[in-house]
Design a protein around this motif. Structure first.
Motif, PDB file in Angstrom:
ATOM      1  N   ASP A 175      55.951  19.443   6.482  1.00  0.00           N
ATOM      2  CA  ASP A 175      55.413  19.967   7.640  1.00  0.00           C
ATOM      3  C   ASP A 175      56.213  19.222   8.784  1.00  0.00           C
ATOM      4  N   HIS A 176      56.619  18.070   8.434  1.00  0.00           N
ATOM      5  CA  HIS A 176      57.570  17.321   9.517  1.00  0.00           C
ATOM      6  C   HIS A 176      58.831  17.828   9.756  1.00  0.00           C
ATOM      7  N   LEU A 177      59.364  19.121   8.662  1.00  0.00           N
ATOM      8  CA  LEU A 177      60.761  19.672   9.253  1.00  0.00           C
ATOM      9  C   LEU A 177      60.540  21.002   9.885  1.00  0.00           C
ATOM     10  N   SER A 178      59.306  21.430  10.340  1.00  0.00           N
ATOM     11  CA  SER A 178      58.872  22.673  10.752  1.00  0.00           C
ATOM     12  C   SER A 178      60.024  23.196  11.667  1.00  0.00           C
ATOM     13  N   ASP A 179      60.227  22.228  12.705  1.00  0.00           N
ATOM     14  CA  ASP A 179      61.181  22.618  13.854  1.00  0.00           C
ATOM     15  C   ASP A 179      62.647  22.483  13.772  1.00  0.00           C
ATOM     16  N   ARG A 180      62.944  22.032  12.386  1.00  0.00           N
ATOM     17  CA  ARG A 180      64.552  21.765  12.006  1.00  0.00           C
ATOM     18  C   ARG A 180      64.979  23.178  11.492  1.00  0.00           C
ATOM     19  N   LEU A 181      66.322  23.489  11.756  1.00  0.00           N
ATOM     20  CA  LEU A 181      67.052  24.671  11.330  1.00  0.00           C
ATOM     21  C   LEU A 181      67.253  24.539   9.921  1.00  0.00           C
ATOM     22  N   VAL A 182      67.019  25.438   8.956  1.00  0.00           N
ATOM     23  CA  VAL A 182      66.913  25.509   7.565  1.00  0.00           C
ATOM     24  C   VAL A 182      68.526  25.096   7.150  1.00  0.00           C
TER      25      VAL A 182
ATOM     26  N   GLU B  26      70.562  22.878   8.382  1.00  0.00           N
ATOM     27  CA  GLU B  26      70.624  21.431   8.757  1.00  0.00           C
ATOM     28  C   GLU B  26      69.835  20.707   7.387  1.00  0.00           C
ATOM     29  N   LEU B  27      69.049  21.326   6.533  1.00  0.00           N
ATOM     30  CA  LEU B  27      68.518  20.885   5.392  1.00  0.00           C
ATOM     31  C   LEU B  27      69.350  20.331   4.267  1.00  0.00           C
ATOM     32  N   SER B  28      68.686  19.559   3.338  1.00  0.00           N
ATOM     33  CA  SER B  28      69.747  19.157   2.202  1.00  0.00           C
ATOM     34  C   SER B  28      69.222  20.200   1.185  1.00  0.00           C
ATOM     35  N   GLY B  29      69.877  20.233   0.143  1.00  0.00           N
ATOM     36  CA  GLY B  29      69.698  21.406  -0.918  1.00  0.00           C
ATOM     37  C   GLY B  29      68.319  21.166  -1.451  1.00  0.00           C
ATOM     38  N   GLY B  30      67.873  19.825  -1.582  1.00  0.00           N
ATOM     39  CA  GLY B  30      66.520  19.717  -2.160  1.00  0.00           C
ATOM     40  C   GLY B  30      65.451  20.054  -1.029  1.00  0.00           C
ATOM     41  N   GLN B  31      65.875  19.983   0.101  1.00  0.00           N
ATOM     42  CA  GLN B  31      64.660  20.335   1.095  1.00  0.00           C
ATOM     43  C   GLN B  31      64.711  21.890   1.422  1.00  0.00           C
ATOM     44  N   GLN B  32      65.943  22.527   1.357  1.00  0.00           N
ATOM     45  CA  GLN B  32      65.966  23.955   1.133  1.00  0.00           C
ATOM     46  C   GLN B  32      65.024  24.566  -0.083  1.00  0.00           C
ATOM     47  N   GLN B  33      65.150  23.904  -1.141  1.00  0.00           N
ATOM     48  CA  GLN B  33      64.568  24.266  -2.126  1.00  0.00           C
ATOM     49  C   GLN B  33      62.980  24.336  -2.222  1.00  0.00           C
TER      50      GLN B  33
ATOM     51  N   THR C  58      63.070  22.636  -9.693  1.00  0.00           N
ATOM     52  CA  THR C  58      63.044  21.093  -9.449  1.00  0.00           C
ATOM     53  C   THR C  58      64.423  20.671  -9.470  1.00  0.00           C
ATOM     54  N   SER C  59      65.486  21.589  -9.683  1.00  0.00           N
ATOM     55  CA  SER C  59      66.890  21.066 -10.029  1.00  0.00           C
ATOM     56  C   SER C  59      67.464  20.076  -8.926  1.00  0.00           C
ATOM     57  N   ALA C  60      66.851  20.343  -7.655  1.00  0.00           N
ATOM     58  CA  ALA C  60      67.550  19.403  -6.691  1.00  0.00           C
ATOM     59  C   ALA C  60      66.628  18.505  -6.219  1.00  0.00           C
ATOM     60  N   LEU C  61      65.753  18.326  -6.951  1.00  0.00           N
ATOM     61  CA  LEU C  61      64.593  17.266  -6.267  1.00  0.00           C
ATOM     62  C   LEU C  61      64.519  15.893  -7.170  1.00  0.00           C
ATOM     63  N   ASP C  62      64.043  15.105  -6.410  1.00  0.00           N
ATOM     64  CA  ASP C  62      64.011  13.527  -7.112  1.00  0.00           C
ATOM     65  C   ASP C  62      62.661  13.736  -7.772  1.00  0.00           C
ATOM     66  N   LEU C  63      62.601  12.737  -8.617  1.00  0.00           N
ATOM     67  CA  LEU C  63      61.704  12.387  -9.576  1.00  0.00           C
ATOM     68  C   LEU C  63      60.091  12.590  -9.086  1.00  0.00           C
ATOM     69  N   ARG C  64      59.805  12.055  -7.750  1.00  0.00           N
ATOM     70  CA  ARG C  64      58.743  11.876  -7.445  1.00  0.00           C
ATOM     71  C   ARG C  64      58.227  13.519  -6.573  1.00  0.00           C
ATOM     72  N   ARG C  65      59.129  14.111  -6.119  1.00  0.00           N
ATOM     73  CA  ARG C  65      59.125  15.527  -5.758  1.00  0.00           C
ATOM     74  C   ARG C  65      58.851  16.222  -6.946  1.00  0.00           C
ATOM     75  N   GLN C  66      59.615  16.129  -7.832  1.00  0.00           N
ATOM     76  CA  GLN C  66      59.231  17.224  -9.202  1.00  0.00           C
ATOM     77  C   GLN C  66      58.091  17.179  -9.644  1.00  0.00           C
ATOM     78  N   LEU C  67      57.343  16.064  -9.879  1.00  0.00           N
ATOM     79  CA  LEU C  67      55.856  15.961 -10.215  1.00  0.00           C
ATOM     80  C   LEU C  67      55.074  16.545  -9.071  1.00  0.00           C
ATOM     81  N   GLU C  68      55.379  16.247  -7.824  1.00  0.00           N
ATOM     82  CA  GLU C  68      54.350  16.789  -6.741  1.00  0.00           C
ATOM     83  C   GLU C  68      54.508  18.173  -6.791  1.00  0.00           C
TER      84      GLU C  68
END
Length: 266
Positions: free
Chosen positions: A128-135, A137-144, A165-175
């Motif tokens: 939700d903290h990325l709501s105003d960011r242009l897509v 400008e995001l990293s591959g994981g954030q775009q995923q 989950t290919s572009a996500l770190d371990l915590r994000r994969q579980l979440e």
């Protein structure tokens, strides 16, 4: 109520992927892991189910209705495919991109409910903290994560996740997989996900399907499928399954002994 595939045929020019593929009924409220080595056709099967490719024969039915008879709009509303290539080029903010996915083809102004659903989905995925960011400008994981958010706000009947989950770190994969599992059960969705990480698949999938040599070669629980000889043969490794004290399933893989000809030629 389920997704059923019968007698499916498909190929690319001279390379035939499926001759007459049958998949057992995929039930609502379950996460099914579609597993198998690279090149067996997992992504192509997803694109066939989503109606982006046309089979040479066979039927794909959702709740008894052949998807070939659905309009593109109706099919897209009921079946959502999240591909492993999620690069976004639209010069729009994250909130607007997700809101457009929620609105679909309806047009007109967004309702208060639409906006609330988008806000909820962004919060659930922790972006939700990325709501105003242009897509762009995001990293591959954030775009995923944004792409997954688009999928969840659409409320599809079928959710197809190709390496989500290919572009996500371990915590994000579980979440992410925990959220997918919960949403699948709460909304009674047919969810099918392709995952190379078999340990992650074991943790969150209710059922495994092994795709090998153009057919579903094994179907069952993680223990049943990963313990089957055909699965080890398909991957070319020796698989061993162990349950940890916390209940998680651990998958160990060892290379099979190389053939004598391979040693000689090396």
């Amino acid at each position: 109520m389920s997704l059923e595939i019968s007698g499916l045929g498909f190929g690319y020019r001279t390379h035939k992927l499926f001759d007459s593929l049958d998949a057992p009924s995929l039930r609502r409220g379950e996460v099914t892991a579609l597993v198998g080595p690279n090149g067996v056709g997992k992504s192509s099967l997803f694109r066939l189910v989503a109606g982006l490719l046309n089979p040479s024969c066979g039927r794909i039915c959702l709740d008894g209705c052949n998807i070939s008879g659905m309009s593109d709009r109706h099919r897209a509303e009921r079946i959502f495919l999240l591909t492993q290539h999620t690069a976004m080029r639209a010069t729009l903010g994250v909130f607007d991109v997700v809101l457009l996915a929620k609105r679909g083809w309806r047009g007109g102004r967004a309702t208060g409910d639409d906006i609330a659903r988008v806000e909820q989905a962004l919060e659930e995925l922790g972006i939700d903290h990325l709501s105003d960011r242009l897509v762009t400008e995001l990293s591959g994981g954030q775009q995923q994560l944004v792409a997954l958010c688009q999928a969840l706000v659409r409320d599809p009947d079928v959710l197809l996740l190709d390496e989500p989950t290919s572009a996500l770190d371990l915590r994000r994969q579980l979440e992410v997989m925990s959220l997918v599992q919960r949403v699948t059960r709460e909304r009674r969705i047919v969810t099918v996900t392709a995952l190379h990480d078999l340990g992650l698949a074991c943790r969150f999938a209710d059922r495994f399907l092994l795709l090998h040599e153009g057919s579903i070669a094994a179907d069952g629980s993680p223990y049943e499928v990963l313990g089957a000889k055909v699965t080890s043969d398909a991957y070319g490794v020796r698989l061993a399954i162990e349950e940890a004290t916390n209940g998680a399933i651990m998958v160990h893989a060892d290379l099979l002994e190389p053939r004598r000809s391979q040693i000689t030629n090396s």
